[in-house]
Design a protein around this motif. Structure first.
Motif, PDB file in Angstrom:
ATOM      1  N   ILE A 137      -1.452  -6.780 -20.868  1.00  0.00           N
ATOM      2  CA  ILE A 137      -2.314  -6.468 -22.015  1.00  0.00           C
ATOM      3  C   ILE A 137      -1.513  -6.126 -23.264  1.00  0.00           C
ATOM      4  CG2 ILE A 137      -4.028  -4.826 -22.895  1.00  0.00           C
ATOM      5  CD1 ILE A 137      -5.059  -4.540 -20.044  1.00  0.00           C
ATOM      6  N   LEU A 138      -0.458  -5.315 -23.091  1.00  0.00           N
ATOM      7  CA  LEU A 138       0.199  -4.667 -24.227  1.00  0.00           C
ATOM      8  C   LEU A 138       0.791  -5.652 -25.223  1.00  0.00           C
ATOM      9  CD1 LEU A 138       1.004  -2.031 -25.562  1.00  0.00           C
ATOM     10  CD2 LEU A 138       3.097  -2.036 -24.206  1.00  0.00           C
ATOM     11  N   ILE A 139       1.636  -6.588 -24.756  1.00  0.00           N
ATOM     12  CA  ILE A 139       2.364  -7.469 -25.684  1.00  0.00           C
ATOM     13  C   ILE A 139       1.421  -8.367 -26.486  1.00  0.00           C
ATOM     14  CG2 ILE A 139       4.054  -9.352 -25.825  1.00  0.00           C
ATOM     15  CD1 ILE A 139       5.561  -8.037 -23.528  1.00  0.00           C
ATOM     16  N   PRO A 140       0.421  -9.050 -25.861  1.00  0.00           N
ATOM     17  CA  PRO A 140      -0.499  -9.858 -26.673  1.00  0.00           C
ATOM     18  C   PRO A 140      -1.253  -9.039 -27.725  1.00  0.00           C
ATOM     19  CG  PRO A 140      -0.707 -10.436 -24.361  1.00  0.00           C
ATOM     20  CD  PRO A 140       0.167  -9.221 -24.411  1.00  0.00           C
ATOM     21  N   LEU A 141      -1.704  -7.832 -27.356  1.00  0.00           N
ATOM     22  CA  LEU A 141      -2.424  -7.005 -28.326  1.00  0.00           C
ATOM     23  C   LEU A 141      -1.509  -6.556 -29.461  1.00  0.00           C
ATOM     24  CD1 LEU A 141      -4.769  -4.772 -26.143  1.00  0.00           C
ATOM     25  CD2 LEU A 141      -5.350  -6.778 -27.492  1.00  0.00           C
ATOM     26  N   LEU A 142      -0.252  -6.242 -29.131  1.00  0.00           N
ATOM     27  CA  LEU A 142       0.705  -5.856 -30.184  1.00  0.00           C
ATOM     28  C   LEU A 142       0.941  -7.023 -31.145  1.00  0.00           C
ATOM     29  CD1 LEU A 142       3.397  -3.724 -28.303  1.00  0.00           C
ATOM     30  CD2 LEU A 142       1.799  -2.945 -30.056  1.00  0.00           C
ATOM     31  N   ILE A 143       1.093  -8.231 -30.582  1.00  0.00           N
ATOM     32  CA  ILE A 143       1.293  -9.411 -31.445  1.00  0.00           C
ATOM     33  C   ILE A 143       0.076  -9.612 -32.340  1.00  0.00           C
ATOM     34  CG2 ILE A 143       1.565 -11.920 -31.454  1.00  0.00           C
ATOM     35  CD1 ILE A 143       3.126 -11.640 -28.826  1.00  0.00           C
ATOM     36  N   ALA A 144      -1.133  -9.475 -31.759  1.00  0.00           N
ATOM     37  CA  ALA A 144      -2.362  -9.634 -32.546  1.00  0.00           C
ATOM     38  C   ALA A 144      -2.448  -8.591 -33.643  1.00  0.00           C
ATOM     39  CB  ALA A 144      -3.587  -9.533 -31.625  1.00  0.00           C
ATOM     40  N   LEU A 145      -2.098  -7.342 -33.326  1.00  0.00           N
ATOM     41  CA  LEU A 145      -2.160  -6.264 -34.320  1.00  0.00           C
ATOM     42  C   LEU A 145      -1.166  -6.504 -35.454  1.00  0.00           C
ATOM     43  CD1 LEU A 145      -3.503  -3.570 -34.995  1.00  0.00           C
ATOM     44  CD2 LEU A 145      -1.679  -2.409 -33.749  1.00  0.00           C
ATOM     45  N   VAL A 146       0.036  -6.978 -35.114  1.00  0.00           N
ATOM     46  CA  VAL A 146       1.045  -7.278 -36.136  1.00  0.00           C
ATOM     47  C   VAL A 146       0.540  -8.379 -37.067  1.00  0.00           C
ATOM     48  CG1 VAL A 146       3.334  -8.309 -36.497  1.00  0.00           C
ATOM     49  CG2 VAL A 146       3.043  -6.507 -34.805  1.00  0.00           C
ATOM     50  N   VAL A 147      -0.083  -9.413 -36.495  1.00  0.00           N
ATOM     51  CA  VAL A 147      -0.606 -10.519 -37.311  1.00  0.00           C
ATOM     52  C   VAL A 147      -1.745 -10.032 -38.210  1.00  0.00           C
ATOM     53  CG1 VAL A 147      -1.742 -12.766 -37.245  1.00  0.00           C
ATOM     54  CG2 VAL A 147       0.088 -12.267 -35.639  1.00  0.00           C
ATOM     55  N   VAL A 148      -2.620  -9.147 -37.665  1.00  0.00           N
ATOM     56  CA  VAL A 148      -3.719  -8.586 -38.470  1.00  0.00           C
ATOM     57  C   VAL A 148      -3.163  -7.823 -39.665  1.00  0.00           C
ATOM     58  CG1 VAL A 148      -5.513  -6.806 -38.476  1.00  0.00           C
ATOM     59  CG2 VAL A 148      -5.433  -8.461 -36.625  1.00  0.00           C
ATOM     60  N   ILE A 149      -2.188  -6.956 -39.420  1.00  0.00           N
ATOM     61  CA  ILE A 149      -1.590  -6.160 -40.507  1.00  0.00           C
ATOM     62  C   ILE A 149      -0.880  -7.072 -41.506  1.00  0.00           C
ATOM     63  CG2 ILE A 149       0.146  -4.408 -41.044  1.00  0.00           C
ATOM     64  CD1 ILE A 149      -0.535  -3.123 -38.308  1.00  0.00           C
ATOM     65  N   PHE A 150      -0.187  -8.089 -40.997  1.00  0.00           N
ATOM     66  CA  PHE A 150       0.528  -9.029 -41.870  1.00  0.00           C
ATOM     67  C   PHE A 150      -0.432  -9.728 -42.824  1.00  0.00           C
ATOM     68  CE2 PHE A 150       1.570 -13.559 -42.443  1.00  0.00           C
ATOM     69  CZ  PHE A 150       2.687 -13.435 -43.261  1.00  0.00           C
ATOM     70  N   VAL A 151      -1.540 -10.258 -42.295  1.00  0.00           N
ATOM     71  CA  VAL A 151      -2.501 -10.982 -43.131  1.00  0.00           C
ATOM     72  C   VAL A 151      -3.196 -10.023 -44.104  1.00  0.00           C
ATOM     73  CG1 VAL A 151      -4.625 -12.339 -43.108  1.00  0.00           C
ATOM     74  CG2 VAL A 151      -2.861 -12.779 -41.418  1.00  0.00           C
ATOM     75  N   ALA A 152      -3.545  -8.810 -43.622  1.00  0.00           N
ATOM     76  CA  ALA A 152      -4.210  -7.835 -44.491  1.00  0.00           C
ATOM     77  C   ALA A 152      -3.309  -7.448 -45.660  1.00  0.00           C
ATOM     78  CB  ALA A 152      -4.604  -6.598 -43.687  1.00  0.00           C
ATOM     79  N   VAL A 153      -2.040  -7.163 -45.373  1.00  0.00           N
ATOM     80  CA  VAL A 153      -1.088  -6.782 -46.431  1.00  0.00           C
ATOM     81  C   VAL A 153      -0.820  -7.967 -47.350  1.00  0.00           C
ATOM     82  CG1 VAL A 153       1.299  -6.069 -46.865  1.00  0.00           C
ATOM     83  CG2 VAL A 153      -0.018  -4.948 -45.062  1.00  0.00           C
ATOM     84  N   LEU A 154      -0.713  -9.161 -46.776  1.00  0.00           N
ATOM     85  CA  LEU A 154      -0.436 -10.369 -47.571  1.00  0.00           C
ATOM     86  C   LEU A 154      -1.481 -10.558 -48.668  1.00  0.00           C
ATOM     87  CD1 LEU A 154       1.121 -13.130 -47.885  1.00  0.00           C
ATOM     88  CD2 LEU A 154      -0.643 -14.089 -46.406  1.00  0.00           C
ATOM     89  N   PHE A 155      -2.759 -10.445 -48.319  1.00  0.00           N
ATOM     90  CA  PHE A 155      -3.812 -10.714 -49.300  1.00  0.00           C
ATOM     91  C   PHE A 155      -4.167  -9.506 -50.152  1.00  0.00           C
ATOM     92  CE2 PHE A 155      -4.603 -14.299 -46.428  1.00  0.00           C
ATOM     93  CZ  PHE A 155      -4.745 -15.321 -47.356  1.00  0.00           C
ATOM     94  N   ALA A 156      -3.826  -8.300 -49.686  1.00  0.00           N
ATOM     95  CA  ALA A 156      -4.217  -7.102 -50.436  1.00  0.00           C
ATOM     96  C   ALA A 156      -3.094  -6.557 -51.315  1.00  0.00           C
ATOM     97  CB  ALA A 156      -4.680  -6.000 -49.470  1.00  0.00           C
ATOM     98  N   LYS A 157      -1.832  -6.812 -50.943  1.00  0.00           N
ATOM     99  CA  LYS A 157      -0.731  -6.117 -51.618  1.00  0.00           C
ATOM    100  C   LYS A 157       0.351  -7.028 -52.209  1.00  0.00           C
ATOM    101  CE  LYS A 157      -2.309  -2.014 -50.519  1.00  0.00           C
ATOM    102  NZ  LYS A 157      -2.812  -1.098 -51.551  1.00  0.00           N
ATOM    103  N   THR A 158       0.294  -8.340 -51.968  1.00  0.00           N
ATOM    104  CA  THR A 158       1.388  -9.199 -52.436  1.00  0.00           C
ATOM    105  C   THR A 158       0.914 -10.161 -53.522  1.00  0.00           C
ATOM    106  OG1 THR A 158       0.986 -10.942 -50.787  1.00  0.00           O
ATOM    107  CG2 THR A 158       2.415  -9.120 -50.136  1.00  0.00           C
ATOM    108  N   THR A 159       1.853 -10.553 -54.369  1.00  0.00           N
ATOM    109  CA  THR A 159       1.562 -11.520 -55.431  1.00  0.00           C
ATOM    110  C   THR A 159       1.232 -12.887 -54.837  1.00  0.00           C
ATOM    111  OG1 THR A 159       3.136 -10.348 -56.851  1.00  0.00           O
ATOM    112  CG2 THR A 159       2.475 -12.549 -57.542  1.00  0.00           C
ATOM    113  N   PHE A 160       1.956 -13.262 -53.797  1.00  0.00           N
ATOM    114  CA  PHE A 160       1.722 -14.554 -53.144  1.00  0.00           C
ATOM    115  C   PHE A 160       0.289 -14.622 -52.600  1.00  0.00           C
ATOM    116  CE2 PHE A 160       1.873 -17.145 -49.215  1.00  0.00           C
ATOM    117  CZ  PHE A 160       2.184 -18.372 -49.786  1.00  0.00           C
ATOM    118  N   GLY A 161      -0.147 -13.549 -51.926  1.00  0.00           N
ATOM    119  CA  GLY A 161      -1.506 -13.503 -51.396  1.00  0.00           C
ATOM    120  C   GLY A 161      -2.549 -13.551 -52.496  1.00  0.00           C
ATOM    121  N   PHE A 162      -2.276 -12.864 -53.611  1.00  0.00           N
ATOM    122  CA  PHE A 162      -3.205 -12.883 -54.746  1.00  0.00           C
ATOM    123  C   PHE A 162      -3.350 -14.297 -55.299  1.00  0.00           C
ATOM    124  CE2 PHE A 162      -3.854 -12.789 -59.348  1.00  0.00           C
ATOM    125  CZ  PHE A 162      -5.058 -12.100 -59.414  1.00  0.00           C
TER     126      PHE A 162
END
Length: 841
Positions: A211-236
């Motif tokens: 369970i642990l590793i797949p959920l960690l990978i999913a959580l990292v991807v969620v945070i990556f996409v959220a930060v990308l569109f909310a906090k970066t110029t590229f995402g904007f």
């Protein structure tokens, strides 16, 4: 700030966020998603009930099985896979592209990884090394990203719609790997033709759980996409392109580049989903049938239901994981088709597609409005009269024979045309009256809503809340400015401390920087002079000019060629449409036109060749002249020697300047050491400590009543202490006669005193906010109590007027009642405004 002050500010900021329009807007989408899912379950429950199965038991068992220890790993692994795949699609949606090619990208990544793994591993292998697992990850990401990149390039450069290209690519990838595993499957460990050999299982297991590793990978991807569109110029920029391509172009964003980047990133995330999938829930793929795996298409559904929100994807992914894992076993348990689980998700997807209905659906508002109507007095009666009159008009329009006036007027007419016009006019008049009444009903409902929210007695409370909100915002702004002043003071003081302690090192660093700059300038001068004498610049400018002239001449010839083609096509068209000439004559003339075209085209092509040759000859001459000049310069050496001599002089001058600066720095450093007066510094520091200690003692008594006078008195003493500290230590705090220890002590004292001042200024602002809010609430209560009496009086007067006019149900009487109601509400609002202004004054 103290802990209490931090908590106060945090609570106010949280309250402001929860009441902000941004939060309310996000809540609408959350509500839409939740209502879509609930509605899906309700519709599915009806279908399950139709199959003689208790829907509550069915869905209860579904949730129980999904979280049963036997199925828990599969449920959460599917959740991780759906979350990552949904984010892959969401990146495309947010950027204005529809990556429907996720199934093909996931399939391609899985197939390529299987081929590579079983080309390296022995067929009997049951484990994989860490390095091989990382290689599988890279293969998945690169393969899926490449497939999406191709679709992005086609979209950006040739405007080929990504839906078409990705759908075609899905099937191309499917048939490619079907051919590979059907034909060469045995080479990659396949036992059954068309079925890829499974990747070794349990590679993500930790203490028997995967369970642990797949959920960690999913959580990292969620945070990556959220930060990308909310906090970066590229995402904007990606979001800007997704929102409006013309506006993005106008603002200078490279739209084509961003489309390719968005598709590639979407594909890369699909590759991550493929990696988690083959390592957990889908270690192999069966190619025996011609049907694409639905997993990639499910990702589109997950993204749609979650409204492309990265964190919403976690909950929707969990729901899809539960349905995927427990749907088939539960359906088999109840003896109903296993496709029911797919039907549930399909219904949810369909309802999510019409989510705008759920976003605008406001049941609480509708319920509140009905309560307000039921609670109102004269307004309810008036609303009932309006509805009755509207319904009467509607009934008369449908059943015209009940209207005596209509029958009487109709009997007076004999002409069929007049009768028809009369009927149409009658129905038109009734429709207009009904529309007028509907508008009055709508206005009355809005009036009742406003009376209970924004106007009347309830409006007093609403205005009070808005004023408190404004007071909170004002206080937060002031506190932010106070903290900013402290931060600026601390930053300046820290900078001065660094300049004082590392004065010599900073000066040497500046001198080295100046030396580097001077040496670079000397080098550039040398290269420039050599370029002049070797004709380098003349050659470069000449080549640019020749190529520019050649491009211009070729452009003119190309325009002539285009014109010739158009003219030929036009003349042939004229001949074909000319019916006055015979077919044989037409063929001869068309042949003549084509021969002329070929001749003219050959001449133009020869001209192009001539232009290219002449340009090349001119460039060759320039190159030859440059080579001769370089040879002459190398042979004579006089010019080069002069340049080198001057260059050496510039370098020597720069180094001498640096050496002189270093000497001055050392002299200044020695002088500064001699100027250090430890006794004077200690005296001033002792005096400054006494000032700080007096302030700390004066504020140490926590039992004092912290009212307005308390803060004014303390801040007065603190400001006096700050003035005295500036006189003692000077406004700069640090002096030239201080040693390093003295500098640290001075900075420490100054920051401590300024921090106390900041805390008390914030405390004073908090107290002011509290007092203003209390005063606002008192004013609200006074206005409310006074207004209630006037409201009761106005309502009584309104009832009396209603009793006089309200006995009549004709349209004119109802209009009078509506006008009376509006006038009554306007009078009450004017009264509230009058006493509010009087209280404020």
């Amino acid at each position: 700030m103290t802990l209490k002050q931090r908590l106060w500010v945090s609570s106010k900021q949280t309250k402001e966020f929860l009441t902000s329009s941004e939060f309310k807007n996000k809540n609408k989408y959350i509500k839409g998603s939740v209502l879509a899912i609930l509605s899906g379950f309700i519709v599915a429950s009806l279908i399950v009930a139709f199959l003689n199965v208790n829907p509550f038991v069915y869905f209860g068992k579904l949730f129980a099985v999904a979280f049963n220890p036997l199925y828990l790993d599969a449920t959460l692994n599917w959740m991780a896979v759906y979350v990552i795949a949904g984010l892959a699609v969401a990146v495309g949606f947010k950027s204005g592209v529809f990556n429907i090619g996720a199934p093909g990208q996931i399939l391609g990544a899985s197939g390529m990884s299987t081929v590579v793994v079983w080309s390296i591993l022995d067929p009997s292998a049951t484990t994989m090394s860490g390095g091989l697992i990382f290689l599988v990850f890279l293969i998945c990401v690169i393969t899926a990203a490449f497939l999406a990149f191709v679709a992005g390039i086609l979209k950006a450069l040739f405007n080929i719609h990504e839906v078409v290209t990705t759908i075609l690519m899905n099937w191309a990838v499917w048939y490619l790997f079907k051919y590979v595993f059907m034909t060469y499957g045995a080479k990659f460990g396949s036992v059954l033709a068309g079925n890829s050999k499974a990747i070794p299982e349990g590679m993500f297991n930790i203490n028997g759980s995967s369970i642990l590793i797949p959920l960690l990978i999913a959580l990292v991807v969620v945070i990556f996409v959220a930060v990308l569109f909310a906090k970066t110029t590229f995402g904007f920029k990606l979001k800007a392109v997704g929102t409006s391509v013309p506006a993005s172009k106008y603002s200078g964003i490279n739209v084509k580049n961003k489309i390719v980047a968005a598709m590639t990133l979407s594909g890369a995330l699909a590759g991550v989903a493929a990696f988690v999938s083959i390592m957990t829930v889908s270690p192999n793929t069966y190619f025996g049938s011609d049907s694409l795996p639905t997993f990639g298409f499910d990702a589109i559904a997950v993204s749609l239901v979650a409204f492309n929100n990265p964190f919403g994807m976690l909950f929707v992914g969990l729901l899809w994981g539960m349905i995927q894992t427990a749907g088939a076993p539960i359906s088999s348990l109840f003896g109903i088709p296993t496709q029911i689980s797919g039907l549930v998700s399909g219904i949810i997807i369909y309802l999510a597609a019409i989510s705008a209905i759920f976003i605008k659906f406001e049941p609480w508002k509708m319920l509140k409005l009905q309560i307000y109507i039921w609670r109102s007095g004269a307004e309810r009666k008036l609303l009932w009269k309006l509805r009755c009159q509207r319904n009467r008009f509607w009934f008369n329009r449908i059943v015209t024979c009940v209207d005596k006036d209509y029958k009487a007027n109709l009997n007076k007419l004999s002409d069929k045309l007049e009768i028809r016009n009369f009927k149409e006019e009658y129905k038109t008049n009734l429709t207009m009256k009904m529309n007028h009444l509907n508008g009055q009903i709508r206005d009355l409902k809005n009036l009742i809503w406003d009376q209970n929210t924004n106007k009347g007695l309830y409006g007093i409370k609403t205005r009070c809340k808005n004023q408190i909100h404004s007071l909170d915002n004002e206080s937060l702004t002031k506190i932010e400015l106070i903290n900013l002043a402290y931060s600026n003071f601390k930053e300046d003081l820290t900078k001065n401390k660094k300049n004082q302690i590392h004065k010599k090192d900073l000066a040497i660093k500046a001198a080295k920087k100046s030396l580097t700059k001077d040496l670079h300038a000397a080098k550039n001068w040398r290269e420039g002079e050599i370029g002049i004498i070797t004709l380098e610049f003349e050659y470069r400018d000449g080549v640019i000019e020749i190529k520019g002239a050649r491009a211009k001449a070729l452009s003119v010839i190309n325009e002539k060629i285009t014109s010739l083609k158009a003219e030929l096509k036009l003349n042939i068209g004229i001949l074909k449409n000319d019916k006055s000439i015979s077919a044989e004559t037409r063929k001869i003339k068309i042949k003549e036109l084509k021969d002329t075209y070929v001749t003219d085209l050959s001449i133009l092509h020869n001209d192009m060749k001539t232009i290219n040759i002449e340009a090349q000859e001119k460039i060759s001459k320039l190159k030859e002249a440059k080579a001769k000049q370089i040879l002459r310069v190398k042979t004579e050496k006089i010019q080069m020697d002069n340049i080198d001599l001057n260059y050496e002089g510039l370098v020597r001058e720069a180094k001498d300047k640096y050496a002189s600066t270093i000497v001055k720095i050392n002299e200044q450093s020695e002088m500064d050491k001699k100027n250090i007066d430890i006794r004077l510094s200690e005296t001033k520091i002792t005096k400054a400590k006494n000032i700080l200690e007096q302030i700390e003692n004066s504020i140490s008594d926590k039992t004092q009543n912290q009212n307005k006078n308390y803060f004014e008195e303390k801040l007065k003493k603190i400001n006096e202490a700050v003035d005295e500290l500036n006189k003692t230590l000077t406004p700069n705090i640090i002096e030239n006669h201080d040693d390093n220890w003295s500098v640290y002590e001075r900075v420490k004292i100054a920051l401590a005193l300024f921090k106390i001042k900041t805390i008390f200024e914030i405390g004073q602002e908090m107290l002011n906010n509290k007092n203003e809010i209390f005063k606002n609430k008192e004013t609200k209560e006074w206005i409310l109590n006074d207004s209630k009496m006037v409201y009761i009086k106005l309502q009584q007067e309104m009832k009396e007027k209603f009793s006089k006019i309200g006995q009549e149900n004709d349209l004119e009487s109802i209009n009078k009642l509506v006008d009376l109601q509006k006038q009554n509400d306007d009078d009450f609002e004017k009264y509230i405004l009058q006493i509010s202004n009087k209280e404020v004054a």
